[in-house]
Design an enzyme around this catalytic site. Structure first.
Site, mmCIF file in Angstrom:
data_model
loop_
_atom_site.group_PDB
_atom_site.id
_atom_site.type_symbol
_atom_site.label_atom_id
_atom_site.label_comp_id
_atom_site.label_asym_id
_atom_site.label_seq_id
_atom_site.Cartn_x
_atom_site.Cartn_y
_atom_site.Cartn_z
ATOM 1 N N CYS A 409 6.045 -5.012 5.705
ATOM 2 C CA CYS A 409 4.781 -4.504 5.750
ATOM 3 C C CYS A 409 4.941 -3.575 4.331
ATOM 4 O O CYS A 409 3.883 -3.894 3.385
ATOM 5 C CB CYS A 409 4.397 -3.190 6.400
ATOM 6 N N HIS A 453 4.777 1.992 9.259
ATOM 7 C CA HIS A 453 3.762 0.932 8.496
ATOM 8 C C HIS A 453 2.963 0.823 7.101
ATOM 9 O O HIS A 453 3.231 2.475 7.081
ATOM 10 C CB HIS A 453 2.424 0.759 10.278
ATOM 11 N N ASP A 469 -4.914 -5.194 6.414
ATOM 12 C CA ASP A 469 -3.782 -4.749 7.029
ATOM 13 C C ASP A 469 -2.623 -6.270 6.792
ATOM 14 O O ASP A 469 -3.665 -6.975 7.509
ATOM 15 C CB ASP A 469 -3.503 -4.736 8.104
#
Length: 646
Positions: A409, A453, A469
């Site tokens: 991420c 994250h 995302d």
């Protein structure tokens, strides 16, 4: 040279060393593993080498210097709580080198008891508490053993020593409970506690390549959440943390001065989540909340970008009551100054990314949403998720987008944000946690540190800030599958044994949550709630102090009375004999001060033949033990005197 009578016998030395090891254990479990292993091995080797005679001074000095070098090599030169605790552990590990006399053993015990108390500066968990209590109780047993050795008396059996220890603990327990329940809870400590030299894993207000490696492999809980009502679906479990605006080509950082701006307009959807989170200690101020929190709870501040910050560092577990709603529009009007910040990129970096963004802008015209979607489709088609990535070079985004095309991420959010900014779309990085799993024992949700994250928010006309995302486009199972779902999948082929182990982990976490709630979370509010059933509500600190002082005075008076009673008669045999006489005095057959034991027993036997023979036998044994020294098993006689009843 110690007097021969003061030299430690092997049994007493073993008790002293074992107690010191138990006291050192909770501290070793918290320190870095390399230091803990080194200190533990050093303590064992030093105790073995110094068993017969103290180590020479030059060797002790060499050990001390080596331990100091190990501590500062591991933790650096910055002093902190963990550095001080490591130095204490190092000194305790080499302290057995001079444990040769009774005085040395007492010094070792007194010094070792600092270790479990120091461990509480780093961790207040139940395991540290249990180990600390065991070490303290063993220290009482060992001190009693040393007292017998100093008086050259045969040591009492372990059972009797444990009885004496239990009485000592019972004497001090009322005062300890009064202090825990009634002493006013302070909002801040009376003295400044230094920070740690080594930071705990957790969210920070910056993100740079490789910094999240340790966090992504840590499965310890970061927070626990209890919902009042239905929890959000997995795709909405984004726990918002620090928002990062500034990029220098390598690291993303948060702009603190933005928190002074007026709050932006937010139009919430109809859904509202009411919940409570329990944050584990991080020694930082960053809080998280479901995207987006509607207000800041007491003791925290809501930033301009809707990130929460605690007023004090989270040095202990803390509870926060929150309400969140997913936004329908988040800052639909973006100010020019903020737009410039959200488009800023360092010069001379990532030329291939900039060229690609300009190409997409020419092809898409003014359709920002089309560019954002095109980037997601590209990532979904050609990129892969992995934690095993090398550190990037100067043009990190170019290397990721056109070279490795693998990462996690941190890489996806950074590259996507740079790509959007290069295409003229305001974008920023949001860090936090995603997902969680429901503990079946407590019915609450657990979010672990490995669920850390980073995602992206892009600003689109008519919508404001919109969550994107890019990691979920590559590995949706990493984002939307909860840990519980993944664990259930692992259980399907491993049998009932692993199922029981997993349940044990959930049960342990539930017990830890209860410990945090009942012990560590016993704050001023809980203190008031405890006294409210007695009609005592909204007590001021002075009133609490007065109540504590009154109960403490009663507890101290009881301690003084019990200790004075034992001081008046130290001989356990004489105490048991006089206690027996008080039993007969209640029947009008008490012993006169001038009356010998056997004469008194004969008088009682003449008046009460049923009790006479047993009392006469005890009286003869008492007289033989007291005046003729014929009774060899005095402790057995003491027990028989205590058990006898008229």
């Amino acid at each position: 040279m110690a007097h021969p009578s003061q030299i430690l016998d092997p049994s007493s030395r073993g008790w002293a060393l074992a107690t010191a090891g138990l006291a050192l254990l909770p501290l070793l479990l918290i320190l870095p593993s390399t230091l803990a292993l080194g200190f533990g091995l050093t303590a064992v080797v030093v105790a073995a080498l110094a068993w017969r005679a103290p180590l020479p001074g030059w060797l002790r000095l060499l050990l001390t210097l080596a331990m100091l070098a190990a501590v500062f090599a591991t933790m650096g030169t910055r002093l902190g709580r963990d550095t001080g605790c490591a130095l204490l552990a190092a000194m305790l590990a080499i302290k057995p080198a001079e444990a040769h006399s009774l005085r040395d053993a007492r010094s070792l015990l007194g010094f070792s008891l600092f270790a479990p108390f120091a461990a509480f500066l780093l961790d207040q968990g139940p395991m540290v508490m249990v180990l600390g209590l065991v070490a303290a109780l063993c220290a009482l047993l060992t001190l009693q053993r040393l007292a017998d050795a100093e008086n050259q008396a045969p040591p009492l059996p372990l059972r009797q020593r444990m009885g004496v220890m239990a009485r000592l603990v019972g004497i001090g327990l009322p005062l300890a409970m009064a202090a825990f329940w009634l002493f006013p809870r302070l909002g801040s400590p009376l003295w400044g506690v230094p920070e740690r030299a080594l930071a705990r894993p957790g969210l920070s207000d910056s993100m740079e390549p490789g910094a999240w490696g340790e966090l992504m492999s840590d499965d310890s809980p970061a927070l626990r959440a209890s919902f009042r009502g239905d929890p959000p679906p997995p795709e909405q479990m984004y726990w918002r943390g620090p928002v990062l605006w500034q990029f220098d080509g390598r690291a993303w950082t948060r702009l603190r001065w933005l928190d002074g701006l007026p709050m932006p307009e937010v139009r919430a959807q109809g859904t509202t989540w009411d919940y409570e989170i329990e944050m584990e200690a991080t020694d930082r101020r960053q809080l998280v909340a479901l995207d987006l929190p509607t207000a800041a709870p007491a003791g925290s501040r809501l930033g301009f970008d809707h990130s929460l910050t605690a007023e004090r560092p989270l040095s202990a577990p803390s509870r926060w009551r929150l309400r969140s709603s997913p936004p329908a529009q988040f800052e639909p009007e973006l100010r020019p100054a903020l737009r410039a910040i959200a488009l800023d990129l360092p010069g001379g970096r990532n030329p291939r990314t900039l060229a690609l963004a300009r190409q997409w802008r020419e092809e898409a015209g003014g359709d920002d949403a089309a560019i954002a979607t095109r980037a997601l489709e590209w990532i979904r088609a050609e990129f892969a998720y992995t934690l095993d990535v090398p550190l990037p070079g100067r043009d990190a985004v170019d290397e990721f987008l056109f070279g490795t095309k693998e990462g996690y991420c941190e890489h996806f959010s950074s590259a996507y944000t740079v790509l959007m900014r290069a295409a003229g779309i305001p974008a920023r990085v949001v860090t936090g946690y995603v997902g969680g799993y429901r503990n079946p024992f407590g019915g609450y949700w657990v979010v672990r540190r490995m669920d850390a994250h980073a995602w992206v928010e892009v600003w689109l006309e008519g919508h404001g800030w919109v969550r994107v995302d890019p990691t979920a486009a590559v590995a949706p199972e990493r984002i939307y599958d909860t840990l519980e779902q993944r664990r259930n999948a692992a259980r399907s082929g491993t049998g009932m044994e692993l199922l029981r182990l997993d349940n044990l982990g959930d049960l342990t976490d539930w017990l830890r949550r209860g410990w945090n709630d009942l012990v560590l979370g016993f704050d001023a509010g809980r203190q008031q709630a405890l006294l409210s059933p007695l009609g005592l509500q909204h007590l001021r600190p002075t009133q609490l102090l007065a109540m504590f002082a009154a109960l403490a005075a009663l507890a101290l008076a009881g301690m003084i009375w019990v200790l004075a009673r034992g001081e008046r008669e130290r001989d356990p045999l004489l105490r048991a004999w006089r206690r027996l006489g008080r039993h007969y005095a209640k029947l009008g057959l008490g012993r006169a001060p001038h009356e010998p034991a056997l004469a008194w027993a004969g008088r009682v036997a003449a008046a009460h033949p049923a009790s006479g023979p047993a009392l006469l036998a005890l009286s003869r044994r008492f007289a033989a033990a007291r005046y003729a020294a014929r009774e060899t098993q005095t402790h057995r006689l003491v027990e028989d005197l205590r058990r006898h009843r008229p």
